[in-house]
Design an enzyme around this catalytic site. Structure first.
Site, mmCIF file in Angstrom:
data_model
loop_
_atom_site.group_PDB
_atom_site.id
_atom_site.type_symbol
_atom_site.label_atom_id
_atom_site.label_comp_id
_atom_site.label_asym_id
_atom_site.label_seq_id
_atom_site.Cartn_x
_atom_site.Cartn_y
_atom_site.Cartn_z
ATOM 1 N N ASP A 262 19.977 47.181 32.750
ATOM 2 C CA ASP A 262 20.468 46.063 33.772
ATOM 3 C C ASP A 262 20.139 46.659 35.291
ATOM 4 O O ASP A 262 20.785 46.569 36.028
ATOM 5 C CB ASP A 262 21.992 46.006 33.645
ATOM 6 C CG ASP A 262 22.516 44.966 34.714
ATOM 7 O OD1 ASP A 262 21.814 44.018 35.130
ATOM 8 O OD2 ASP A 262 23.892 45.057 34.861
ATOM 9 N N ASN B 214 32.635 50.196 37.477
ATOM 10 C CA ASN B 214 33.369 49.488 36.414
ATOM 11 C C ASN B 214 32.983 49.927 35.079
ATOM 12 O O ASN B 214 33.547 49.914 34.100
ATOM 13 C CB ASN B 214 33.280 48.020 36.471
ATOM 14 C CG ASN B 214 33.763 47.145 35.086
ATOM 15 O OD1 ASN B 214 34.999 47.170 34.880
ATOM 16 N ND2 ASN B 214 32.898 46.528 34.419
ATOM 17 N N ASP C 156 32.573 49.339 29.519
ATOM 18 C CA ASP C 156 33.532 49.429 30.540
ATOM 19 C C ASP C 156 34.474 51.059 30.449
ATOM 20 O O ASP C 156 34.744 51.394 29.466
ATOM 21 C CB ASP C 156 34.513 48.423 30.541
ATOM 22 C CG ASP C 156 33.892 47.092 31.134
ATOM 23 O OD1 ASP C 156 32.512 47.003 30.969
ATOM 24 O OD2 ASP C 156 34.692 46.476 31.730
ATOM 25 N N ASP D 84 30.669 47.772 42.914
ATOM 26 C CA ASP D 84 29.977 46.682 41.986
ATOM 27 C C ASP D 84 31.367 46.413 41.085
ATOM 28 O O ASP D 84 31.960 46.987 40.494
ATOM 29 C CB ASP D 84 28.993 47.304 41.199
ATOM 30 C CG ASP D 84 28.343 46.417 40.202
ATOM 31 O OD1 ASP D 84 27.733 45.551 40.721
ATOM 32 O OD2 ASP D 84 28.572 46.485 39.106
ATOM 33 N N TYR E 279 37.094 44.011 37.656
ATOM 34 C CA TYR E 279 37.413 44.043 36.348
ATOM 35 C C TYR E 279 38.003 45.283 35.855
ATOM 36 O O TYR E 279 37.891 45.643 34.713
ATOM 37 C CB TYR E 279 35.829 43.787 35.529
ATOM 38 C CG TYR E 279 35.306 42.583 36.263
ATOM 39 C CD1 TYR E 279 35.824 41.322 36.038
ATOM 40 C CD2 TYR E 279 33.940 42.523 36.715
ATOM 41 C CE1 TYR E 279 35.138 40.221 36.344
ATOM 42 C CE2 TYR E 279 33.234 41.568 37.227
ATOM 43 C CZ TYR E 279 34.102 40.342 37.056
ATOM 44 O OH TYR E 279 33.437 38.953 37.593
ATOM 45 N N LEU E 280 38.171 46.179 36.815
ATOM 46 C CA LEU E 280 38.642 47.543 36.552
ATOM 47 C C LEU E 280 39.647 47.792 35.415
ATOM 48 O O LEU E 280 39.438 48.173 34.418
ATOM 49 C CB LEU E 280 38.964 48.358 37.705
ATOM 50 C CG LEU E 280 37.915 48.474 38.868
ATOM 51 C CD1 LEU E 280 38.249 49.160 39.994
ATOM 52 C CD2 LEU E 280 36.511 48.807 38.572
ATOM 53 N N GLU F 42 32.455 43.799 45.937
ATOM 54 C CA GLU F 42 31.636 42.708 45.273
ATOM 55 C C GLU F 42 32.590 41.946 44.296
ATOM 56 O O GLU F 42 32.725 42.254 43.054
ATOM 57 C CB GLU F 42 30.416 43.228 44.295
ATOM 58 C CG GLU F 42 29.535 42.004 44.013
ATOM 59 C CD GLU F 42 29.223 42.115 42.560
ATOM 60 O OE1 GLU F 42 28.598 41.178 42.071
ATOM 61 O OE2 GLU F 42 29.850 42.725 41.772
ATOM 62 N N HIS G 234 19.878 39.742 44.804
ATOM 63 C CA HIS G 234 19.158 40.280 43.552
ATOM 64 C C HIS G 234 19.572 39.511 42.383
ATOM 65 O O HIS G 234 19.046 39.740 41.209
ATOM 66 C CB HIS G 234 19.430 41.744 43.597
ATOM 67 C CG HIS G 234 20.611 41.974 43.282
ATOM 68 N ND1 HIS G 234 21.653 42.101 44.185
ATOM 69 C CD2 HIS G 234 21.068 42.811 42.181
ATOM 70 C CE1 HIS G 234 22.711 42.639 43.568
ATOM 71 N NE2 HIS G 234 22.337 42.965 42.426
ATOM 72 N N ASP G 235 20.650 38.854 42.600
ATOM 73 C CA ASP G 235 21.225 38.291 41.194
ATOM 74 C C ASP G 235 20.958 36.663 41.268
ATOM 75 O O ASP G 235 20.287 36.365 42.199
ATOM 76 C CB ASP G 235 22.699 38.287 41.246
ATOM 77 C CG ASP G 235 23.356 39.724 40.664
ATOM 78 O OD1 ASP G 235 22.447 40.559 39.928
ATOM 79 O OD2 ASP G 235 24.246 40.286 41.412
HETATM 80 C C1 NOJ Z 1 26.972 42.863 39.910
HETATM 81 C C2 NOJ Z 1 25.404 42.925 40.063
HETATM 82 O O1 NOJ Z 1 25.199 42.593 41.434
HETATM 83 C C3 NOJ Z 1 24.482 42.670 38.924
HETATM 84 O O2 NOJ Z 1 22.924 42.732 39.137
HETATM 85 C C4 NOJ Z 1 24.941 43.344 38.041
HETATM 86 O O3 NOJ Z 1 24.219 43.060 36.711
HETATM 87 C C5 NOJ Z 1 26.357 43.479 37.479
HETATM 88 N N1 NOJ Z 1 27.175 43.563 38.716
HETATM 89 C C6 NOJ Z 1 26.745 44.514 36.617
HETATM 90 O O4 NOJ Z 1 26.766 45.593 37.018
#
Ligand code: NOJ
Length: 548
Positions: free
Chosen positions: A59, A101, A170, A200, A204-205, A242, A307-308
């Site tokens: 990822d 997380n 997780d 990040d 969801y923790l 985030e 970046h997502d």
């Molecule tokens: C958010 C990040 O911005 C993303 O790129 C990532 O895939 C997920 N969190 C999981 O860490």
């Protein structure tokens, strides 16, 4: 209070894609360090670095295998420290990722857990089950790739829980040792001198049966602990949430000023695109009206792209379909619940719309976060898997590998963009440096002008004004005696903006005539009557400083 982040301009950079000093096809810290002059000349004041830690990269590094080191592709910890010193020497702050997380399944904690006895403290660092049916209220986020949040581990002979890819188990936040370990990781990077941490996937923790497992009270309690921990050991550091949540739950990450200093403005972002698509200011004014004043010391992080995928998770189903239809007619551009495009191709390469959204990014409340490459209108590559199409190498020049690396082009970790519209031969820093009217130089000028009024844009209050036309967004930013009036035409046709000047002149009727100066063009106008009227060309904007 050292709240540097409130007057900052953040630049999000993927170290692996920025500059490759050792010609191995991957960007690295030595390369990034060599490009600090560029970043300084751009006018940004803080760098947010995407993950650069050892990782199997399932990822893009958000699957961390070692929290306290640097992936060999990116260099060494010494390289990182040299970079940090060089950045600080230029007054550039550095924000890194705290991926708290989950870990990679290659992390020693997970390897230890899967081999440990059931029910043992080591096993319990993660979440295990004999059946894959627990925590059913937790939605699957990577829905194009994963069918369930549970995956079978043949070594442990149990299922484990993962909110993202199955290679990212997780952590179990109910385990005190996990919480302690994450605080230790936090200390490690803050002791090195990192200025801020992006938390990040922070909603969801903690997980609880019968809930969505998002934004639970236990998660907020831990964040207060984390904040108190950081505050008691370090001065002037920043935590950035985030949290891609609805407005109310996003706001919760500020707590009473005792959780995160910043949170991404996920509620606003998709509404900017909705407003542009509908040629109507209402989606923006509606969401801004729901955002209260933040607790002292808190600040939004405003962004257009990252970046997502451009996330459409938090809009209604009907709005998502509408946004997909309009902004991503090509099904390859859609992924999970979003759009995997960079800003320029998303907006059809339309310079006016690119500038318009940037004007809003830089003038609405919050600290702007720019995504690397968007300042030169870089394109993307829809043929790359996952979200890699928006993560291609920075285009520095028209030479081999866009000046990113001297390596054999075939050994580039990600290919450079060669599509006709965005080919690196034409779209690159060197070419735009030379053109006074380029997007790069436009961005530089805007950032330089904004910097002269950093307190107004960073700390100023917001007052939405009637703009006289549904397509016109009009708002005032106010700080002490300073104010700036922004008029933005979201429509593709010319519109007449019309604003009641009593909102601008304070106190009403005082100090006339009032002069307004456009931040970008420098043009001046004088208020002559009770109403300010201006014809705005399609997608044009005025950023009018009030100089009474
Ligand atoms: C958010 C990040 O911005 C993303 O790129 C990532 O895939 C997920 N969190 C999981 O860490």
């Amino acid at each position: 209070m050292d709240d540097w982040y409130r007057t900052a301009v953040i630049y999000e950079v993927r170290v692996r894609s920025f500059a490759d000093a050792d010609s191995d096809g991957n960007g690295d810290f030595a390369g990034l360090t060599s490009r600090l002059d560029y970043l300084q000349s751009l006018g940004v004041t803080a760098l947010w670095l995407l993950p650069f830690y050892p990782s199997p990269l399932r990822d893009d590094g958000y699957d961390i295998a070692d929290y306290r080191s640097v992936h060999p592709d990116c260099g060494t910890l010494d390289d990182f420290q040299r970079f940090l010193e060089a950045a600080h020497a230029r007054d550039l702050r550095v924000i890194t990722e705290l991926v708290l997380n989950h870990t990679s399944d290659q992390h020693p904690w997970f390897q230890r857990a899967r081999h440990a006895q059931r029910g043992s403290p080591e096993r319990d660092w993660y979440l295990w089950s004999d059946a894959a049916d627990g925590l059913a209220g937790a939605r699957v986020i990577f829905r194009d790739f994963e069918r369930s949040n549970w995956s079978w581990d043949p070594v442990a002979e149990q299922f484990f829980f993962h909110r993202f890819y199955s290679s990212q188990p997780d952590l179990n936040y109910d385990h005190p040792a996990v919480r302690e370990a994450i605080l230790d990781v936090t200390d490690f990077w803050l002791q090195l001198g990192v200025d801020g941490l992006r938390l990040d996937a922070v909603p969801y923790l903690f997980k609880r049966e019968g809930t969505t497992c998002e934004s639970l009270p236990e998660t907020h309690r831990f964040l207060r602990e984390l904040r108190a921990h950081v505050d008691s050991r370090f001065a002037g550091r920043m935590l950035l949430a985030e949290a891609n949540q609805c407005t109310e739950q996003t706001l919760a990450y500020f707590g009473a000023g005792d959780e995160c200093h910043m949170a991404f403005n996920f509620p606003l972002m998709p509404r900017l695109y909705l407003a542009l698509e509908r040629e109507c200011a209402e989606p923006i004014t509606e969401v801004l009206a729901q955002l209260p004043d933040l607790p002292p010391g808190c600040q939004w992080a405003t962004f257009l792209r990252n970046h997502d995928e451009l996330s459409l998770e938090m809009v209604s189903d009907a709005e998502r379909q509408e946004l997909w239809r309009h902004w991503a007619p090509d099904p390859r551009a859609r992924i999970n619940l979003g759009i995997r495009r960079r800003l320029a191709p998303l907006l059809g390469g339309d310079r006016r719309r690119i500038e318009l959204l940037n004007v809003l990014l830089l003038t609405l409340p919050g600290t702007p976060v720019l995504y690397y490459g968007d300042e030169i209108a870089m394109g993307d590559n829809l043929y790359l898997p996952d979200r890699h199409g928006v993560r291609t190498p920075m285009q520095w020049s028209g030479t081999r590998n866009a000046g990113f690396s001297a390596c054999d082009p075939q050994s580039l970790a990600l290919p450079v963009v060669v599509s006709p519209d965005y080919h690196y031969m034409g779209t690159n820093v060197e070419a735009q440096d030379r053109q006074p009217g380029s997007l790069l130089n436009w961005t530089r000028r805007f950032l330089a002008a904004r910097k002269r009024h950093a307190a107004l844009f960073g700390r100023g209050a917001l007052r939405i004004l009637p703009g006289g036309d549904p397509g016109v967004l009009a708002f005032l930013r106010l700080h002490d005696s300073r104010r700036v009036l922004v008029l933005a035409n979201l429509a593709a046709s010319s519109r007449l903006a019309s604003v009641d000047t009593s909102a601008i002149v304070q106190p009403p009727g005082a100090a006339s005539p009032v002069r307004l100066r456009d931040l970008l063009s420098g043009h001046e106008l004088t208020l002559a009557g009770p109403t300010l009227q201006a014809i705005l060309e399609p997608h044009a904007a005025l950023v009018l400083l009030v100089a009474s």
